[in-house]
Structure formats: C-alpha cells, structure tokens
Design an enzyme around this catalytic site. Sequence first.
Site, PDB file in Angstrom:
ATOM      1  N   LYS A  89     -73.487  15.062  52.352  1.00  0.00           N
ATOM      2  CA  LYS A  89     -73.013  14.116  53.364  1.00  0.00           C
ATOM      3  C   LYS A  89     -72.676  14.883  54.640  1.00  0.00           C
ATOM      4  O   LYS A  89     -73.576  15.330  55.338  1.00  0.00           O
ATOM      5  CB  LYS A  89     -71.864  13.307  52.790  1.00  0.00           C
ATOM      6  CG  LYS A  89     -72.351  12.488  51.576  1.00  0.00           C
ATOM      7  CD  LYS A  89     -71.277  11.833  50.812  1.00  0.00           C
ATOM      8  CE  LYS A  89     -71.861  11.001  49.677  1.00  0.00           C
ATOM      9  NZ  LYS A  89     -72.557  11.790  48.632  1.00  0.00           N
ATOM     10  N   HIS A  98     -66.954  11.534  50.759  1.00  0.00           N
ATOM     11  CA  HIS A  98     -67.230  11.042  52.110  1.00  0.00           C
ATOM     12  C   HIS A  98     -66.177  11.476  53.129  1.00  0.00           C
ATOM     13  O   HIS A  98     -66.354  11.241  54.326  1.00  0.00           O
ATOM     14  CB  HIS A  98     -67.349   9.525  52.099  1.00  0.00           C
ATOM     15  CG  HIS A  98     -68.572   9.040  51.393  1.00  0.00           C
ATOM     16  ND1 HIS A  98     -69.774   8.829  52.033  1.00  0.00           N
ATOM     17  CD2 HIS A  98     -68.795   8.754  50.074  1.00  0.00           C
ATOM     18  CE1 HIS A  98     -70.677   8.418  51.160  1.00  0.00           C
ATOM     19  NE2 HIS A  98     -70.108   8.371  49.964  1.00  0.00           N
ATOM     20  N   ASN A 140     -75.733   9.479  55.557  1.00  0.00           N
ATOM     21  CA  ASN A 140     -74.397  10.073  55.462  1.00  0.00           C
ATOM     22  C   ASN A 140     -74.306  11.430  56.148  1.00  0.00           C
ATOM     23  O   ASN A 140     -73.359  12.180  55.911  1.00  0.00           O
ATOM     24  CB  ASN A 140     -73.994  10.217  53.998  1.00  0.00           C
ATOM     25  CG  ASN A 140     -73.868   8.876  53.300  1.00  0.00           C
ATOM     26  OD1 ASN A 140     -73.425   7.897  53.899  1.00  0.00           O
ATOM     27  ND2 ASN A 140     -74.267   8.826  52.039  1.00  0.00           N
ATOM     28  N   HIS A 197     -66.766   4.854  42.704  1.00  0.00           N
ATOM     29  CA  HIS A 197     -68.199   5.072  42.573  1.00  0.00           C
ATOM     30  C   HIS A 197     -68.649   4.949  41.117  1.00  0.00           C
ATOM     31  O   HIS A 197     -67.911   5.267  40.180  1.00  0.00           O
ATOM     32  CB  HIS A 197     -68.553   6.470  43.104  1.00  0.00           C
ATOM     33  CG  HIS A 197     -70.011   6.699  43.319  1.00  0.00           C
ATOM     34  ND1 HIS A 197     -70.838   7.212  42.346  1.00  0.00           N
ATOM     35  CD2 HIS A 197     -70.794   6.470  44.401  1.00  0.00           C
ATOM     36  CE1 HIS A 197     -72.068   7.306  42.812  1.00  0.00           C
ATOM     37  NE2 HIS A 197     -72.080   6.858  44.058  1.00  0.00           N
ATOM     38  N   SER A 200     -67.075   4.668  50.107  1.00  0.00           N
ATOM     39  CA  SER A 200     -68.367   4.763  50.790  1.00  0.00           C
ATOM     40  C   SER A 200     -68.899   3.444  51.310  1.00  0.00           C
ATOM     41  O   SER A 200     -69.676   3.436  52.277  1.00  0.00           O
ATOM     42  CB  SER A 200     -69.409   5.375  49.851  1.00  0.00           C
ATOM     43  OG  SER A 200     -69.598   4.556  48.712  1.00  0.00           O
ATOM     44  N   GLU A 252     -60.798   7.323  45.493  1.00  0.00           N
ATOM     45  CA  GLU A 252     -61.598   8.038  46.492  1.00  0.00           C
ATOM     46  C   GLU A 252     -60.767   8.152  47.762  1.00  0.00           C
ATOM     47  O   GLU A 252     -59.937   7.292  48.049  1.00  0.00           O
ATOM     48  CB  GLU A 252     -62.906   7.292  46.767  1.00  0.00           C
ATOM     49  CG  GLU A 252     -63.798   7.160  45.550  1.00  0.00           C
ATOM     50  CD  GLU A 252     -65.095   6.414  45.846  1.00  0.00           C
ATOM     51  OE1 GLU A 252     -65.544   6.424  47.016  1.00  0.00           O
ATOM     52  OE2 GLU A 252     -65.671   5.824  44.920  1.00  0.00           O
ATOM     53  N   ASP A 295     -61.849  11.692  44.578  1.00  0.00           N
ATOM     54  CA  ASP A 295     -63.226  11.919  45.007  1.00  0.00           C
ATOM     55  C   ASP A 295     -63.232  11.975  46.536  1.00  0.00           C
ATOM     56  O   ASP A 295     -63.011  10.973  47.205  1.00  0.00           O
ATOM     57  CB  ASP A 295     -64.109  10.784  44.501  1.00  0.00           C
ATOM     58  CG  ASP A 295     -65.583  10.967  44.857  1.00  0.00           C
ATOM     59  OD1 ASP A 295     -65.886  11.779  45.753  1.00  0.00           O
ATOM     60  OD2 ASP A 295     -66.429  10.283  44.260  1.00  0.00           O
TER      61      ASP A 295
END
Length: 388
Positions: free
Chosen positions: A242, A206, A42, A128, A178, A174, A203
């Site tokens: 990340k 990423h 990542n 997640h 991911s 998110e 979230d």
Amino acid sequence: MASIPPARRRSLRTWVPKPGSDRLRPSGTHPSHQGLVDLASNDYLNLARHPLLQQAAWRAIKDQGVGAGGSRLVSGSRPVHEELEAALGSWLGWKRAFLFPSGFQANLAAVTALTDRHTTVLADRLIHHSLLVGVQASGARLKRFAHNNLGDLSLQLENIRRARPSQPLLVITESLFSMEGTSPDLASMVALCCAHDAKLLVDEAHALGILGPNGEGLAATIATPSDHIHHGVTMVSGTFGKAFGSGGAFLACDDEVGDQLLQSSGAFRYTTALAPPLAAAALAALQLIQAHPHWGRELVERAEHWRDRIATAGWPRPRGRGPILPLLVGDDQTALNLQQQLEQAGLLSIAIRPPTVPEGSARLRLVLHRQQSDDTLELLLHCLAKAQ
C-alpha cells in the site's frame, strides 16, 4: 454461479501504468490511449514506481536473486530480510518483526498465534476477511462488536468476564478500515483491553506511512516515548503493498510472542520467503518515509479538503480521516453506473459492493494519492454534479 445478480458479478480487468504519469490505461488499448487518473489503488504515497525503490529491487535481483527459493527456516533467509525486520522493529518500537509474502498470510499467522480453541475473539464487525479466516482456522469462538463502537465492546467484555473470569480474550481491530476510511479510538480500546485482561491485535495495513506521528501507524501513539513499550497492544500487522509501494507484509511483536511465531507458526515456516526484490523495495520505501515524515500528514490534510469540497457539493461527507474517501451510494447498480460515468470522464474509481461492504451500502472508493493533481478534484466534482 449463475445465481449471482448481474450487479454483483466480478470480472478481471488488466491495467497498464502510463510512464511518467498517475494514469492507468486498460490493457489492450493503444499506447497512445490517454489513460485514467488513478483514484483506486492503495499506492497512497506514489512510491510503487519511485526510482529508489526500482533501483533497490534491481540491486537485490542481481545480488540475492529474484526469488528466495525456500522458507526462512530452510534456505530462504537473505540479508535484506534481516535488514528490513530490524529497521521495522526500530521504527515501530517493537522487539521483533517477521516478514510474510502477503498481508492475508500475515493476518492468518497473527490470529492463530494469539488464539486457540479456548479463546473468545471480539472483532470489529468490519475487519478484513483474512482476520476472520484466521479466527476460523484457530478454532476460537467469534463474537462481533459494532464498528468502532467502544460501548458495545465494553459491554461484551464485561459480560464475558462476568460469566467466565479466566476466559482467554483477543480483540481485533484495524487502525484504518480499508472500505470505510474510519479509525477507532485506539487509546480507549487499549484501556478497555487492559481493564479486562484481553490481548489486542491491530491491523495497520492502510495506516502505515500515513497515520501516526510520523507515519508509524496508530499503535505508535500508544507507545511510551521513553522506552517504546506498547501498553496494551499485543501485536500489529502491516503490509508493503500500500503506502510502501512494494509487496509482502509483516508482524511486529515482543520477544515472547515472536519466539512463539518462530517456533510454531505454520503460516511463517511453511512458505517461501518474501522475494528479495520486494523486501529491498520495502526497505527503500521505509527509508523514504522516515526521511519525509510530513508526507502522511500532508496527505491527511489534503484528504480533509477533499471531504469538505465533496460535502459542499451536496454529497454525504466521506467518513473517517485519511486518504480513503468512501462515497456512499447504496444501490449496487447505481454505484456501477457512477463508476462508468467517472471512467468516461477519465477517472478510475471502483464501485465496491456487498459482500465486501454491508448490504445497502455500495459505494465508490475514492483514494487520494500524494502526487494527485488539484485538477483531479475539480474534474471529480464536475462529474459528481452531472450525476446528481
């Protein structure tokens, strides 16, 4: 654990970065081993070994120590923690930011701060695992809505409000999933939450450094530019492991929620503070991202080119927008076989299997990095052609 099918079993592999390259060699191999091109990590912006991050971490070690030695509320707070929290708050447009040693811990703290046993949580089906653990720890009631499906979310919100008008609600999503590479229509989700008096936790792990106007994530697109008030977003979580190339995580929120975190969050108060070298490296990464706001945009554009080329080659076009390109295969063993074929050609991409992804959707998770050579795409396409 003998009942786990062979194609579902996990094993640890250790990798050694090759100096001055984007390659990783398996631990135990000779240093002359050519290594594998990294299409798995990542480290989206290739900052993990950036000289400025290394220098910042080394200075912090000399000045503030390797570890903090205590929680933030005892003796663990260091100047670099305050600097990083202030910089994050200013960059993202939030009043408060709090650092955590890991993203898992930050998400656990976020959910437990925003819910209790009287709350109903409506969570995207693919959020997640750390967020689900947070819901479980809080005692809240969990309901799932179909991935990025605002129609399903709207219907569930309406049904809850009709049956229980005063029910405390929290929606969790998110900004860049991911394993899917997909993003929600966050503006429409915010509108739904506002209409039904629901809190919203986003979230951004990423997305930070990649998506948004200058890499600030998708929640920044909802803020009012003049006053940086995030209408409808209650809290965001983010990580430094990340795009930031460091380690640790944070939560960003307003003053009221921030004070609640400070006064009552066990996940914040009962843990040793984020190691000063990691905080210093994250601060250096933030400064680099702010100085190069085009990095994320350019990476997204390159990822779109990769998606087009993969689709032209006869494979399903990887979903989403951004550097995560899931190559759907379906069968677990087929995904493992494809991983091995790519490794034999010098490419590292990991087969992702259930329960990390839904049944029947095993995939290779291809990850594009800022400094990836254009030759890598050609090699990847060559390998995929042989595997068809």
